[in-house]
Design a protein around this motif. Structure first.
Motif, mmCIF file in Angstrom:
data_model
loop_
_atom_site.group_PDB
_atom_site.id
_atom_site.type_symbol
_atom_site.label_atom_id
_atom_site.label_comp_id
_atom_site.label_asym_id
_atom_site.label_seq_id
_atom_site.Cartn_x
_atom_site.Cartn_y
_atom_site.Cartn_z
ATOM 1 N N ALA A 1 -18.348 -2.379 11.228
ATOM 2 C CA ALA A 1 -18.129 -1.354 12.248
ATOM 3 C C ALA A 1 -18.231 -1.954 13.650
ATOM 4 C CB ALA A 1 -19.153 -0.229 12.075
ATOM 5 N N VAL A 2 -19.183 -2.851 13.853
ATOM 6 C CA VAL A 2 -19.327 -3.496 15.159
ATOM 7 C C VAL A 2 -18.109 -4.367 15.448
ATOM 8 C CG1 VAL A 2 -20.770 -4.994 16.578
ATOM 9 C CG2 VAL A 2 -21.825 -3.431 14.936
ATOM 10 N N HIS A 3 -17.623 -5.088 14.431
ATOM 11 C CA HIS A 3 -16.427 -5.907 14.611
ATOM 12 C C HIS A 3 -15.226 -5.036 14.982
ATOM 13 C CE1 HIS A 3 -18.856 -9.083 13.142
ATOM 14 N NE2 HIS A 3 -18.668 -8.899 11.854
ATOM 15 N N LEU B 1 -3.909 4.856 19.158
ATOM 16 C CA LEU B 1 -5.296 5.180 18.823
ATOM 17 C C LEU B 1 -5.397 6.607 18.295
ATOM 18 C CD1 LEU B 1 -8.393 4.607 18.966
ATOM 19 C CD2 LEU B 1 -8.303 5.491 21.309
ATOM 20 N N HIS B 2 -4.789 7.551 19.015
ATOM 21 C CA HIS B 2 -4.852 8.946 18.577
ATOM 22 C C HIS B 2 -4.130 9.139 17.249
ATOM 23 C CE1 HIS B 2 -5.556 10.247 23.031
ATOM 24 N NE2 HIS B 2 -6.654 9.788 22.447
ATOM 25 N N ALA B 3 -3.040 8.410 17.059
ATOM 26 C CA ALA B 3 -2.339 8.484 15.778
ATOM 27 C C ALA B 3 -3.220 7.935 14.652
ATOM 28 C CB ALA B 3 -1.026 7.710 15.853
ATOM 29 N N ALA B 4 -3.978 6.866 14.962
ATOM 30 C CA ALA B 4 -4.859 6.287 13.950
ATOM 31 C C ALA B 4 -5.935 7.281 13.528
ATOM 32 C CB ALA B 4 -5.502 5.004 14.489
ATOM 33 N N PHE B 5 -6.427 8.051 14.482
ATOM 34 C CA PHE B 5 -7.420 9.066 14.133
ATOM 35 C C PHE B 5 -6.846 10.131 13.196
ATOM 36 C CE2 PHE B 5 -9.770 8.247 18.399
ATOM 37 C CZ PHE B 5 -10.453 7.187 17.833
ATOM 38 N N LEU B 6 -5.514 10.236 13.188
ATOM 39 C CA LEU B 6 -4.849 11.191 12.297
ATOM 40 C C LEU B 6 -4.331 10.530 11.027
ATOM 41 C CD1 LEU B 6 -2.859 13.234 14.994
ATOM 42 C CD2 LEU B 6 -4.980 13.896 13.827
ATOM 43 N N GLY B 7 -4.567 9.218 10.888
ATOM 44 C CA GLY B 7 -4.204 8.543 9.651
ATOM 45 C C GLY B 7 -2.972 7.673 9.712
ATOM 46 N N ALA B 8 -2.385 7.475 10.909
ATOM 47 C CA ALA B 8 -1.196 6.622 11.050
ATOM 48 C C ALA B 8 -1.596 5.369 11.830
ATOM 49 C CB ALA B 8 -0.082 7.370 11.780
ATOM 50 N N TYR B 9 -1.446 4.200 11.200
ATOM 51 C CA TYR B 9 -1.987 2.975 11.781
ATOM 52 C C TYR B 9 -0.873 2.035 12.225
ATOM 53 C CZ TYR B 9 -5.732 4.910 8.949
ATOM 54 O OH TYR B 9 -6.628 5.761 8.372
ATOM 55 N N ALA B 10 -0.840 1.755 13.544
ATOM 56 C CA ALA B 10 0.157 0.841 14.087
ATOM 57 C C ALA B 10 -0.372 -0.587 14.171
ATOM 58 C CB ALA B 10 0.599 1.310 15.473
ATOM 59 N N HIS B 11 -1.667 -0.769 13.929
ATOM 60 C CA HIS B 11 -2.280 -2.090 14.072
ATOM 61 C C HIS B 11 -3.498 -2.132 13.150
ATOM 62 C CE1 HIS B 11 -4.327 -5.522 15.909
ATOM 63 N NE2 HIS B 11 -3.237 -5.777 16.597
ATOM 64 N N PRO B 12 -3.749 -3.262 12.498
ATOM 65 C CA PRO B 12 -4.902 -3.321 11.591
ATOM 66 C C PRO B 12 -6.230 -3.026 12.281
ATOM 67 C CG PRO B 12 -3.913 -5.505 11.914
ATOM 68 C CD PRO B 12 -2.953 -4.506 12.449
ATOM 69 N N VAL B 13 -6.399 -3.443 13.538
ATOM 70 C CA VAL B 13 -7.633 -3.147 14.246
ATOM 71 C C VAL B 13 -7.844 -1.635 14.352
ATOM 72 C CG1 VAL B 13 -8.776 -3.246 16.499
ATOM 73 C CG2 VAL B 13 -7.759 -5.318 15.533
ATOM 74 N N LEU B 14 -6.755 -0.915 14.582
ATOM 75 C CA LEU B 14 -6.872 0.543 14.715
ATOM 76 C C LEU B 14 -7.191 1.196 13.378
ATOM 77 C CD1 LEU B 14 -3.978 1.288 17.215
ATOM 78 C CD2 LEU B 14 -6.417 0.959 17.683
ATOM 79 N N ALA B 15 -6.733 0.608 12.290
ATOM 80 C CA ALA B 15 -7.090 1.131 10.966
ATOM 81 C C ALA B 15 -8.596 0.993 10.735
ATOM 82 C CB ALA B 15 -6.318 0.392 9.881
ATOM 83 N N ALA B 16 -9.142 -0.180 11.058
ATOM 84 C CA ALA B 16 -10.584 -0.387 10.906
ATOM 85 C C ALA B 16 -11.364 0.515 11.852
ATOM 86 C CB ALA B 16 -10.923 -1.852 11.159
ATOM 87 N N LEU B 17 -10.865 0.652 13.076
ATOM 88 C CA LEU B 17 -11.565 1.485 14.052
ATOM 89 C C LEU B 17 -11.604 2.943 13.606
ATOM 90 C CD1 LEU B 17 -12.860 1.571 16.932
ATOM 91 C CD2 LEU B 17 -10.612 2.317 17.724
ATOM 92 N N ALA B 18 -10.476 3.464 13.152
ATOM 93 C CA ALA B 18 -10.439 4.857 12.713
ATOM 94 C C ALA B 18 -11.405 5.082 11.560
ATOM 95 C CB ALA B 18 -9.015 5.235 12.312
ATOM 96 N N ASP B 19 -11.500 4.130 10.654
ATOM 97 C CA ASP B 19 -12.436 4.255 9.537
ATOM 98 C C ASP B 19 -13.879 4.248 10.050
ATOM 99 O OD1 ASP B 19 -12.995 4.192 6.573
ATOM 100 O OD2 ASP B 19 -14.001 2.344 7.179
ATOM 101 N N THR B 20 -14.159 3.377 11.006
ATOM 102 C CA THR B 20 -15.502 3.308 11.589
ATOM 103 C C THR B 20 -15.870 4.614 12.287
ATOM 104 O OG1 THR B 20 -15.551 0.905 11.851
ATOM 105 C CG2 THR B 20 -16.848 2.179 13.411
ATOM 106 N N VAL B 21 -14.946 5.149 13.069
ATOM 107 C CA VAL B 21 -15.194 6.414 13.779
ATOM 108 C C VAL B 21 -15.478 7.531 12.785
ATOM 109 C CG1 VAL B 21 -14.083 8.196 15.195
ATOM 110 C CG2 VAL B 21 -13.900 5.777 15.841
#
Length: 301
Positions: free
Chosen positions: A39-41, A72-92
């Motif tokens: 999560a920190v990463h 970022l907002h799309a990632a919070f809804l489950g659509a990931y444009a970048h692997p970092v955003l996928a990990a971030l959304a899961d962490t959030v």
């Protein structure tokens, strides 16, 4: 972390970013229980994405930041444009981090595109709260607290800001080369220093007034640490060694600046690997003891 191969790859990408670009931060993170480190990463990886946009701008950095915010907002809804955003959304999602904190962070990143000087500490504080204070607030749910989270929030934000102020002092020369000065102009002026004098000292060195101004701002930053460090006792015991070590390592940068007679324009203060390990070793012992006393979930990453 969910048992998702793509998500595991995303977290691995964040870990590599942290290891490559944030050695001090990464070393401290190693003192966390394994299941909290990813999560920190992820948080670090997202901050790095934004930093790269403003520090190595392409033809339209404002549009790039807008795109990052939309992704970022799309990632919070489950659509990931970048692997970092996928990990971030899961962490959030897993740690119930307030998504609004990321909008505050990006607001400060946008300031970097237009603001090149700060007239006073209040103006600088607006930037540092968004760029670093909110990072401390994002971290709190990951680290855990022994009481109400709200009680730990002021110190967590202050520690993030202390880290940022330390970076500003370490990187005065590099920031000046990018056209930015992250030091309050009124405090510099009290010592007869302005942007032009900083630039001249960057070229030839040896200006006593600049060194005195930097010494004053180092003292101010140490005062911010003194406000922040007592908050470490409010954290989950298994997280305290990590944060305490990070605070000691970053404060060590101030020690290196002082050892160099406050010359931050012709040299860059770096905490040696030997000192980093010497600081981290006691933290590791405290970390292991805390885990024995407070067992948590099994390793996750």
């Amino acid at each position: 972390m969910r048992a998702d191969p793509d998500l595991a790859t995303a977290y691995a990408a964040c870990r590599l970013i942290n290891a490559e670009h944030g050695r001090t931060y990464f070393l401290a993170t190693r003192l966390l229980p394994p299941h909290r480190r990813p999560a920190v990463h992820a948080l670090y990886g997202f901050a790095r994405l934004a930093d790269e946009i403003v520090d190595s701008p392409g033809p339209d950095p404002a549009a790039a930041l807008d795109a990052l915010e939309n992704d970022l907002h799309a990632a919070f809804l489950g659509a990931y444009a970048h692997p970092v955003l996928a990990a971030l959304a899961d962490t959030v999602d897993r740690f119930a981090i307030d998504p609004g904190l990321f909008d505050v962070f990006l607001k400060s990143m946008r300031m970097d595109l237009t603001v090149t000087d700060y007239p006073d500490l209040d103006a600088l504080a607006e930037y540092t709260h968004g760029s670093a204070g909110v990072i401390g607030l994002m971290m709190l749910p990951v680290l855990g607290t022994v009481g109400p989270r709200a009680d730990a929030e002021p110190a967590a934000a202050a520690l993030g800001e202390a880290f940022q102020l330390t970076n500003f002092l370490r990187d005065v020369g590099e920031d000046l080369d990018r056209g930015r000065v992250y030091l309050p102009a009124d405090h510099l002026a009290a010592f007869g220093v302005d942007r032009e004098r900083l630039a001249a000292t960057r070229a030839v060195g040896g200006d006593r007034r600049v060194r005195r101004a930097i010494a004053h701002l180092v003292a101010h930053t140490r005062a911010v640490y003194r406000r922040a460090v007592p908050g470490i006792a409010l954290l989950d015991p298994v997280a305290r060694p990590c944060v305490d070590t990070a605070a000691r390592l970053y404060a060590g940068i101030l020690d290196e600046i002082a050892s160099a007679d406050y010359d931050v324009l012709t040299r860059r203060a770096v905490v040696s690997r030997r000192r980093r390990l010497a600081v981290a070793a006691p933290g590791l012992a405290r970390c292991l003891l805390a885990r024995v006393r407070t067992p948590g979930p099994g390793p996750g990453a």
